[in-house]
Enzyme design. Sequence first.
Site, PDB file in Angstrom:
ATOM      1  N   ASP A 160     -29.392  -7.910  38.054  1.00  0.00           N
ATOM      2  CA  ASP A 160     -29.164  -6.796  37.136  1.00  0.00           C
ATOM      3  C   ASP A 160     -27.668  -6.686  36.814  1.00  0.00           C
ATOM      4  O   ASP A 160     -26.819  -7.139  37.580  1.00  0.00           O
ATOM      5  CB  ASP A 160     -29.650  -5.498  37.786  1.00  0.00           C
ATOM      6  CG  ASP A 160     -30.292  -4.569  36.779  1.00  0.00           C
ATOM      7  OD1 ASP A 160     -29.949  -4.663  35.590  1.00  0.00           O
ATOM      8  OD2 ASP A 160     -31.134  -3.761  37.180  1.00  0.00           O
TER       9      ASP A 160
ATOM     10  N   GLU B  64     -23.557  -7.946  32.819  1.00  0.00           N
ATOM     11  CA  GLU B  64     -22.936  -7.916  31.485  1.00  0.00           C
ATOM     12  C   GLU B  64     -21.434  -8.238  31.489  1.00  0.00           C
ATOM     13  O   GLU B  64     -21.069  -9.113  30.737  1.00  0.00           O
ATOM     14  CB  GLU B  64     -23.145  -6.534  30.829  1.00  0.00           C
ATOM     15  CG  GLU B  64     -24.499  -6.322  30.240  1.00  0.00           C
ATOM     16  CD  GLU B  64     -25.561  -6.038  31.307  1.00  0.00           C
ATOM     17  OE1 GLU B  64     -25.914  -4.882  31.508  1.00  0.00           O
ATOM     18  OE2 GLU B  64     -26.006  -6.997  31.945  1.00  0.00           O
TER      19      GLU B  64
ATOM     20  N   ASP C 103     -33.556  -2.104  29.417  1.00  0.00           N
ATOM     21  CA  ASP C 103     -34.273  -0.847  29.666  1.00  0.00           C
ATOM     22  C   ASP C 103     -34.794  -0.244  28.358  1.00  0.00           C
ATOM     23  O   ASP C 103     -34.177   0.644  27.786  1.00  0.00           O
ATOM     24  CB  ASP C 103     -33.345   0.141  30.378  1.00  0.00           C
ATOM     25  CG  ASP C 103     -32.810  -0.433  31.669  1.00  0.00           C
ATOM     26  OD1 ASP C 103     -33.373  -1.431  32.157  1.00  0.00           O
ATOM     27  OD2 ASP C 103     -31.823   0.089  32.208  1.00  0.00           O
TER      28      ASP C 103
END
Length: 452
Positions: free
Chosen positions: A76, A79, A145
């Site tokens: 996760d 980025e 998400d």
Amino acid sequence: DLGFIKELHDLNAHFNISIWSNPDRNSAIGKEYVAKNLYMPNSKWLDYFNPVTRETYWNTLKENLFTHGVDSWWMDATEPENDALRGEHTHMGLGDFYRLTYPLMVSQAVYEGQRKTTSDKRVCILTRSAFAGQQKYGIINWSGDVAGTWDSYKRQIVAGLNYTITGLPYWTTDIGGFFRPGPSQYTDEKYHELLTRWYQWGVFNPIFRIHGYMTETEPWKYGQKVEDNMLKMLNLRYRLLPYVYSEAWQITKNGSTMMRPLVMDFNGDTAAVNQQFEFMFGKSLLAVPITESNITEWNVYLPKSAAWYDFWTGKHFNGGQTIKTDAPLDKIPLFVKAGSIVPMGKLIQFAGEKSADTLEIRVYKGADAKFDLYEDEGDNYNYEKGSYTIIPFKWDEQRHTLTIGDRQGNYPGCLVSRVFNLVFVKESKGIGIATSMLESQVSYLGKNIVIK
């Protein structure tokens, strides 16, 4: 917990663990990284541009997780979030310049580390962000998400097609949306419809996966009707595994794409190119996700360079027309291109549960067809050294012959003798998920056979 992981493995499940790529500087591991100057200066983000950081991070995963039986990685926030590298200095240079490549470096750390550790388990990384070239590091990208709404679902279809056409072949979405209606989702029939339609489309994603925030996503939580509809689609995906796995080999060997916007195969057909939501799954299957509620019929455009068969009925249609097709809640409109060979496996609960000694081979006549059935040991990197088999199937439309060619290659445990149940599809024959009535059975020992 070794006992817990063993229990999962005993259920023939694999264990995928969610990890973040930026450990807290004040944690025990974080303090070790600080002492080695592995963070970017004045930042909470590790400097994966530094090969020492990449190696150290993998060693942390190996010691704490991989050696205890963890199978794959859910990475996760690679980025990094909120454009956190802007104004930073990385090992390679200015963060402003290199910031978008950060997820590439994180994936490289895990892939190269695991490959150095063992060749017995394939690297599998589910990651929230990607950069060009990241496909070589065993990644699946998921779309983040997203909301559990019809509008979001439609956007997901377009997003997946746009993403996979860039050369990054493995993509997935949170089926049903990440953000959901809370406890009402288990009883809300309107949400059930969205979830069911999203799940049907998920069957034809490269990676088939359901997920939701603060949600228990087991199908039986939603009642018998939803569970039955999901089970039907799940069985379809599993029966298609020989097709899916062979298409995955085409990605590995030939740079193919599994989820194919129609511009890839029908670029001379303006009407096809303008279809936002229809797409090919592999070279043979035309998937048509339902994107509206309260639907029992749906308009489907069939591209004009081929004739088509309805997967559910076997009915034959000429291409280049829009047809109205049944779209009950328990199935997705699905068509097969004339000139296709589609192998279907047994009904199974997990990959490898039953031997692939008997396969159903559906032949969709109307044009020449070929299909390479690819098989290997299922989980290791021996295929890189040529440890795999290919069985070539060829349909000659003019001569009306099916040729099953010599088996190419070998691997430990490879099936020497097997049975192919051949079905030449037509209306009401060789249709749907159920095993077809026996039409012609061939015993195959690895040598060329021609069937008239």
